[in-house]
Design a protein around this motif. Sequence first.
Motif, PDB file in Angstrom:
ATOM      1  N   VAL A 249      65.896  10.004  67.632  1.00 39.13           N
ATOM      2  CA  VAL A 249      64.995  11.567  68.276  1.00 39.13           C
ATOM      3  C   VAL A 249      65.376  10.971  70.029  1.00 39.13           C
ATOM      4  N   VAL A 250      65.565  10.525  70.300  1.00 46.33           N
ATOM      5  CA  VAL A 250      66.405  10.332  72.154  1.00 46.33           C
ATOM      6  C   VAL A 250      67.477  10.908  72.233  1.00 46.33           C
ATOM      7  N   GLY A 251      67.531  12.201  72.605  1.00 46.97           N
ATOM      8  CA  GLY A 251      68.308  13.435  73.112  1.00 46.97           C
ATOM      9  C   GLY A 251      69.555  14.047  71.843  1.00 46.97           C
ATOM     10  N   ALA A 252      68.488  13.839  71.042  1.00 47.21           N
ATOM     11  CA  ALA A 252      69.227  14.720  69.773  1.00 47.21           C
ATOM     12  C   ALA A 252      68.696  16.105  70.165  1.00 47.21           C
ATOM     13  N   GLY A 253      69.438  17.194  69.579  1.00 50.14           N
ATOM     14  CA  GLY A 253      68.616  18.581  68.879  1.00 50.14           C
ATOM     15  C   GLY A 253      67.913  18.450  67.413  1.00 50.14           C
ATOM     16  N   ALA A 254      67.400  19.712  67.532  1.00 50.86           N
ATOM     17  CA  ALA A 254      65.809  18.996  66.405  1.00 50.86           C
ATOM     18  C   ALA A 254      65.637  20.485  66.507  1.00 50.86           C
ATOM     19  N   LEU A 255      65.545  20.993  64.782  1.00 50.99           N
ATOM     20  CA  LEU A 255      65.423  22.163  64.483  1.00 50.99           C
ATOM     21  C   LEU A 255      64.462  21.221  62.958  1.00 50.99           C
ATOM     22  N   ASP A 256      63.801  22.749  63.340  1.00 53.83           N
ATOM     23  CA  ASP A 256      62.083  22.360  62.503  1.00 53.83           C
ATOM     24  C   ASP A 256      62.106  23.878  61.740  1.00 53.83           C
ATOM     25  N   LEU A 257      62.550  23.580  60.661  1.00 53.01           N
ATOM     26  CA  LEU A 257      62.318  24.734  59.377  1.00 53.01           C
ATOM     27  C   LEU A 257      61.033  24.999  58.929  1.00 53.01           C
ATOM     28  N   PHE A 258      60.547  26.175  58.557  1.00 51.54           N
ATOM     29  CA  PHE A 258      59.335  26.302  57.762  1.00 51.54           C
ATOM     30  C   PHE A 258      58.101  25.703  59.205  1.00 51.54           C
TER      31      PHE A 258
ATOM     32  N   THR B  90      64.491  23.678  68.159  1.00 52.49           N
ATOM     33  CA  THR B  90      64.138  25.106  67.464  1.00 52.49           C
ATOM     34  C   THR B  90      63.574  25.387  66.598  1.00 52.49           C
ATOM     35  N   PHE B  91      62.351  26.237  66.398  1.00 52.77           N
ATOM     36  CA  PHE B  91      61.397  26.291  65.890  1.00 52.77           C
ATOM     37  C   PHE B  91      61.495  27.325  64.996  1.00 52.77           C
ATOM     38  N   VAL B  92      62.174  27.508  63.563  1.00 49.53           N
ATOM     39  CA  VAL B  92      61.728  28.966  62.350  1.00 49.53           C
ATOM     40  C   VAL B  92      60.972  29.163  61.843  1.00 49.53           C
ATOM     41  N   GLU B  93      60.189  30.136  61.776  1.00 52.15           N
ATOM     42  CA  GLU B  93      59.001  30.341  60.879  1.00 52.15           C
ATOM     43  C   GLU B  93      58.574  31.860  61.045  1.00 52.15           C
TER      44      GLU B  93
END
Length: 203
Positions: free
Chosen positions: A39-48, A67-70
């Motif tokens: 998790v540390v330093g990662a780029g996260a993509l939260d879909l739904f 980035t949150f996509v909803e």
Amino acid sequence: MRIVAGSARGLRLGKVPDGTRPLSDRAREGLFSSLGRDVVGAGALDLFAGTGAMGIEALSRGAASATFVERSPAAVAAIEGNLARTRLGDRATVLRSDVVRFLRSAPAAATSTTVTGGEDATGVVGPEVGELVFMDPPYDLPEGVLAELLGLLDEGWLVGRDRWKVCLTRPRRSSTGVVPIGWVVARRLEYGDNLIICYRREE
């Protein structure tokens, strides 16, 4: 609901909007314990993204961006409220968009940073997004649509990232369906009716 660990540890999130089915604190804690230092330093993509709890947990634990996509206006408002509550909004982008439409847009490496987006916006945070992807689609999502989503991720959003993981939540008794060639199961976790499968590239 609360943030389990990290800089926002213990902070309670806002009210869950109608029609949203967030993972329990226990399930999130188990998933993130299994991810560890990834998790540390990662780029996260939260879909739904729903309440945004997955992406916010990642930010709290040291993710570089999320980035949150909803598509639900009520859920988008909840995500923005939770980011303000946890003071993690400076590393976040919240997009109101259909997930399929979003993934059909330019992959993350070709985009630039935006802080918020309106309906059907496609701006994304930075070049790192896509190293850690959370997908918690509706349980009644057709298998064909799910297969398309995974295929779209594989066609550009994950290319060149040697440590990426895609964490997919499904009903515990469901089939896993078709995944792209070269994806293997890194972890499989069960919590109540929730099955979380983490995929990675085959080495």
